[in-house]
Motif scaffolding. Structure first.
Motif, PDB file in Angstrom:
ATOM      1  N   ARG A 107       0.754  -1.234   0.169  1.00 57.70           N
ATOM      2  CA  ARG A 107      -0.143  -0.001  -0.105  1.00 57.70           C
ATOM      3  C   ARG A 107       0.754   1.228   0.058  1.00 57.70           C
ATOM      4  NH1 ARG A 107      -2.922  -2.733   4.990  1.00 57.70           N
ATOM      5  NH2 ARG A 107      -0.616  -3.075   5.001  1.00 57.70           N
ATOM      6  N   LYS A 138      -4.654   2.311 -11.152  1.00 61.26           N
ATOM      7  CA  LYS A 138      -5.728   3.099 -10.970  1.00 61.26           C
ATOM      8  C   LYS A 138      -7.004   2.810 -12.001  1.00 61.26           C
ATOM      9  CE  LYS A 138      -3.250   6.707  -8.686  1.00 61.26           C
ATOM     10  NZ  LYS A 138      -2.940   8.053  -8.546  1.00 61.26           N
ATOM     11  N   GLY A 148      -8.357  -5.902  -5.130  1.00 57.70           N
ATOM     12  CA  GLY A 148      -8.792  -5.324  -6.468  1.00 57.70           C
ATOM     13  C   GLY A 148      -8.890  -6.178  -7.359  1.00 57.70           C
ATOM     14  N   ASP A 159     -14.053   0.122  -9.273  1.00 53.99           N
ATOM     15  CA  ASP A 159     -13.802   1.385  -8.930  1.00 53.99           C
ATOM     16  C   ASP A 159     -12.659   1.641  -8.001  1.00 53.99           C
ATOM     17  OD1 ASP A 159     -16.102   2.227 -10.269  1.00 53.99           O
ATOM     18  OD2 ASP A 159     -17.511   1.751  -8.351  1.00 53.99           O
ATOM     19  N   GLU A 160     -12.103   0.411  -7.689  1.00 48.64           N
ATOM     20  CA  GLU A 160     -10.907   0.689  -6.622  1.00 48.64           C
ATOM     21  C   GLU A 160      -9.570   0.443  -7.423  1.00 48.64           C
ATOM     22  OE1 GLU A 160     -11.173   1.589  -3.372  1.00 48.64           O
ATOM     23  OE2 GLU A 160     -13.347   1.811  -3.704  1.00 48.64           O
TER      24      GLU A 160
END
Length: 125
Positions: free
Chosen positions: A9, A29, A53, A87-88
């Protein structure tokens, strides 16, 4: 002597670069919705492990979706690209081995091979 702990992260970067391997954490992204540029690794195999994700991979003309805990690979000279789904952002670990020059060959949108890409020598010091 201690060892370093990396976190996907926050450590979005190359972790290790050597002629034997390039290892890194990546974050894709979902904003653009487009794949990264199609490319091959002329001499190395690339392994992808999805940490969180969802991602869509295109490898040698086949499209598959992967989620957390799943992995896939592109062998040397297999044309491939990846994009985030949903969306993540997608977080993944990837490695290329061996990581020998030229490290990448990119292709234009119409499939034309572009000149090979060489990493700077300073990356290996």
């Amino acid at each position: 002597m201690s060892f370093t702990i990396y976190d996907c992260r926050r450590d979005i970067r190359d972790i290790l670069i050597a002629p034997q391997i390039r290892a890194r954490f990546c974050r894709f992204k979902p904003a653009s919705g487009s794949h990264d540029q199609f490319h091959t690794h002329d001499l190395g195999h690339e392994i992808f492990i999805i940490l969180s994700g969802g991602a869509e991979f295109k490898i040698s003309g086949e499209t598959r979706e992967l989620g957390p805990g799943q992995m896939c690979y592109a062998l040397a000279d297999e044309l491939h690209s990846v994009r985030a789904l949903g969306d993540e952002p997608v977080y993944m670990y990837l490695s290329v081995t061996p990581h020998i020059q030229p490290t990448h060959t990119f292709y234009s949108e119409d499939g034309e091979q572009l000149p090979p890409w060489f990493r700077p020598s300073s990356d290996y010091s």
